[in-house]
Design an enzyme around this catalytic site. Structure first.
Site, PDB file in Angstrom:
ATOM      1  N   LYS A 105     -23.713  28.888 -18.849  1.00  0.00           N
ATOM      2  CA  LYS A 105     -22.454  28.116 -18.783  1.00  0.00           C
ATOM      3  C   LYS A 105     -21.545  28.505 -19.950  1.00  0.00           C
ATOM      4  CE  LYS A 105     -23.340  24.644 -15.653  1.00  0.00           C
ATOM      5  NZ  LYS A 105     -24.728  24.971 -15.390  1.00  0.00           N
ATOM      6  N   SER A 213     -20.559   1.160 -33.502  1.00  0.00           N
ATOM      7  CA  SER A 213     -19.539   2.092 -33.986  1.00  0.00           C
ATOM      8  C   SER A 213     -18.823   1.542 -35.230  1.00  0.00           C
ATOM      9  CB  SER A 213     -18.525   2.367 -32.880  1.00  0.00           C
ATOM     10  OG  SER A 213     -18.187   1.155 -32.241  1.00  0.00           O
ATOM     11  N   ARG A 215     -20.135  -0.180 -37.772  1.00  0.00           N
ATOM     12  CA  ARG A 215     -20.920   0.119 -38.981  1.00  0.00           C
ATOM     13  C   ARG A 215     -20.924   1.626 -39.277  1.00  0.00           C
ATOM     14  NH1 ARG A 215     -26.938  -0.051 -40.624  1.00  0.00           N
ATOM     15  NH2 ARG A 215     -26.828  -0.704 -42.794  1.00  0.00           N
ATOM     16  N   ARG A 216     -20.746   2.435 -38.232  1.00  0.00           N
ATOM     17  CA  ARG A 216     -20.685   3.883 -38.457  1.00  0.00           C
ATOM     18  C   ARG A 216     -19.307   4.317 -38.968  1.00  0.00           C
ATOM     19  NH1 ARG A 216     -22.776   3.930 -33.340  1.00  0.00           N
ATOM     20  NH2 ARG A 216     -21.125   5.288 -32.540  1.00  0.00           N
ATOM     21  N   GLY A 222     -15.760   0.140 -28.983  1.00  0.00           N
ATOM     22  CA  GLY A 222     -15.797  -0.231 -27.565  1.00  0.00           C
ATOM     23  C   GLY A 222     -16.134  -1.701 -27.393  1.00  0.00           C
ATOM     24  N   ASN A 307     -30.470   7.519 -32.377  1.00  0.00           N
ATOM     25  CA  ASN A 307     -31.634   6.658 -32.148  1.00  0.00           C
ATOM     26  C   ASN A 307     -32.668   7.323 -31.254  1.00  0.00           C
ATOM     27  OD1 ASN A 307     -30.465   4.703 -33.617  1.00  0.00           O
ATOM     28  ND2 ASN A 307     -30.057   3.296 -31.936  1.00  0.00           N
TER      29      ASN A 307
HETATM   30  N1  DCT Z   1     -28.268   1.653 -28.442  1.00  0.00           N
HETATM   31  C1  DCT Z   1     -29.391   2.453 -28.313  1.00  0.00           C
HETATM   32  N2  DCT Z   1     -29.767   2.901 -27.087  1.00  0.00           N
HETATM   33  C2  DCT Z   1     -29.033   2.600 -26.002  1.00  0.00           C
HETATM   34  C3  DCT Z   1     -27.888   1.798 -26.112  1.00  0.00           C
HETATM   35  C4  DCT Z   1     -27.523   1.338 -27.363  1.00  0.00           C
HETATM   36  O1  DCT Z   1     -30.059   2.745 -29.307  1.00  0.00           O
HETATM   37  N3  DCT Z   1     -29.424   3.053 -24.803  1.00  0.00           N
HETATM   38  C5  DCT Z   1     -27.861   1.198 -29.785  1.00  0.00           C
HETATM   39  C6  DCT Z   1     -27.051   2.229 -30.507  1.00  0.00           C
HETATM   40  C7  DCT Z   1     -25.718   1.617 -30.710  1.00  0.00           C
HETATM   41  C8  DCT Z   1     -25.925   0.136 -30.492  1.00  0.00           C
HETATM   42  O2  DCT Z   1     -27.109   0.023 -29.713  1.00  0.00           O
HETATM   43  C9  DCT Z   1     -24.746  -0.524 -29.856  1.00  0.00           C
HETATM   44  O3  DCT Z   1     -24.497   0.053 -28.583  1.00  0.00           O
HETATM   45  P1  DCT Z   1     -23.030   0.307 -28.056  1.00  0.00           P
HETATM   46  O4  DCT Z   1     -22.154  -0.842 -28.401  1.00  0.00           O
HETATM   47  O5  DCT Z   1     -23.129   0.683 -26.623  1.00  0.00           O
HETATM   48  O6  DCT Z   1     -22.610   1.629 -28.836  1.00  0.00           O
HETATM   49  P2  DCT Z   1     -21.552   1.897 -29.991  1.00  0.00           P
HETATM   50  O7  DCT Z   1     -22.075   3.067 -30.722  1.00  0.00           O
HETATM   51  O8  DCT Z   1     -21.268   0.657 -30.743  1.00  0.00           O
HETATM   52  O9  DCT Z   1     -20.259   2.379 -29.225  1.00  0.00           O
HETATM   53  P3  DCT Z   1     -18.971   1.540 -28.744  1.00  0.00           P
HETATM   54  O10 DCT Z   1     -17.933   1.718 -29.786  1.00  0.00           O
HETATM   55  O11 DCT Z   1     -18.570   2.186 -27.455  1.00  0.00           O
HETATM   56  O12 DCT Z   1     -19.383   0.116 -28.582  1.00  0.00           O
HETATM   57 MG    MG Z   2     -20.637  -1.116 -29.836  1.00  0.00          MG
END
Ligand code: DCT
Ligand code: MG
Length: 369
Positions: A105, A213, A215-216, A222, A307
């Protein structure tokens, strides 16, 4: 100070020694072993390739093709680290983490600027309809496919013909608002209000951490994921009271789901928050026992790719990492379902878990694989 852990710190360390993997594991290739930052974005020599492979990855996520998702994530991460411009199949294939299919690809992208597979995905009517349906809160892949097979092609078709659950109705009503990410300042303001309201009107000793996101350090979020904890025993009804008070204060507008703690997960509320004059935002509240705070901070910070890499590494060592801790000796049936939850190795702090896994500590802002 109350010690709520079944195991002391020393016991955990002894467990980590006792259950150490017998063979040496080469873990250098795991995504969690290095810093990955989205906030310090620098231009790379292969950004065009990464962009198209990421679009393909998004489609595989949509159709839940787990193996392809893993291969694409691994390849994208490898390309991000590769310092030179990739210009051929052979060169791509030689990079650790890139398999034959993706190398082909990459060659196609280098030669044509696009990729036929992606163009086919984009034109595929079913994919485009499923993409819309799956973005409705509470609608999974099977419901989306069921509706597609019934002939529905738009949200209007669903509204006209389907008997919807309460949650699906909210999901559709707030569809456009949920699709939009919020500026981190708004996530910060909502988090601050949750904390102030609960600490002043309910319990000043509760502690709050905004996760995901936020905390990152990302500029947009989202949703809002908040951990609530306390250095003491927690009342099992705590989350009901918290939700009730936040509703009385007008901060929470709709409930979506409520799940009680089980052997893998914490007690969790999923709902909707709104600041006056702002859009409705998705919010999750989690009750975390003090002794599991490290494991929960690690899990809910993410990213999910980071994770997954940590969990995979733990498994490779014969251990298991979940949102409640790192465990050894988890007994499983032949179908991989769990018989016992095992012996706790670490859960109190993120650092203890990184140390036990022999992964260098990684700041939240660097966990954006
Ligand atoms: N998480 C995980 N495995 C998954 C889903 C979520 O380890 N299958 C963890 C990682 C991030 C945390 O849970 C929160 O999830 P989200 O809110 O979906 O992710 P986000 O990184 O906060 O992204 P967003 O800004 O879109 O909420
Ligand atoms: Mg989130």
């Amino acid at each position: 100070m109350l010690s709520l852990n079944k195991y002391s710190k020393d016991e955990n360390r002894r467990n980590s020694e006792k259950y150490k993997p017998r063979k040496v594991i080469n873990q250098d290739s795991y995504i969690c072993m290095r810093k990955n930052s989205k906030t310090e974005k620098v231009k790379g020599p292969n950004d065009d390739i990464i962009e198209i492979l990421t679009e393909l990855l998004n489609y595989y996520q949509l159709i839940k093709s787990e193996w392809r998702m893993m291969s694409y994530q691994k390849a994208i991460s490898a390309i991000k680290r590769y310092p030179n411009k990739i210009s051929s199949y052979k060169q791509a294939k030689s990079i650790f983490g890139i398999g034959d299919g993706i190398a082909k690809k990459i060659e196609e992208i280098v030669n044509t600027g696009t990729c036929k597979k992606l163009e086919t995905f984009k034109k595929d009517k079913m994919n485009n309809v499923l993409k819309i349906f799956i973005q409705i809160w509470g609608v999974g892949e099977s419901t989306a496919k069921k509706w597609y097979n019934k002939g529905y092609r738009s949200i209007d078709d669903i509204l006209k013909n389907e008997h919807l659950t309460y949650h699906q109705k909210i999901g559709i009503q707030l569809y456009n608002e949920f699709k939009e990410r919020m500026p981190r300042e708004e996530a910060e303001e909502i988090s601050k209000q949750v904390q102030t309201i609960i600490q002043t009107q309910y319990d000043p000793d509760l502690q709050f951490y905004t996760m995901g996101s936020f905390r990152r350090g990302l500029p947009t979020c989202g949703d809002i994921d908040i951990i609530i904890t306390k250095n003491d025993n927690l009342d099992p009804e705590l989350l009901y009271d918290v939700v009730k008070i936040l509703k009385q204060n007008g901060l929470l507008t709709h409930d979506l789901s409520f799940s009680r703690k089980n052997s893998e997960e914490h007690t969790k509320y999923m709902g909707v928050a709104q600041l006056p004059g702002h859009k409705h935002r998705r919010i999750d509240l989690l009750i975390v026992p003090w002794d599991e705070l490290g494991a929960a901070l690690l899990y809910f910070t993410g990213s999910d790719i980071f994770n997954r890499s940590l969990r995979l590494l733990a498994r490779k060592k014969g251990w298991r990492l979940n949102q409640r801790g790192l465990y050894a000796n988890v007994l499983r049936n032949t179908d991989a379902s769990k018989i016992t939850s095992g012996v706790l190795i670490a859960s109190k702090t993120e650092k203890e878990i990184f140390d036990a896994l022999e992964v260098p500590y990684c700041e939240p802002k660097d966990r954006d694989a």
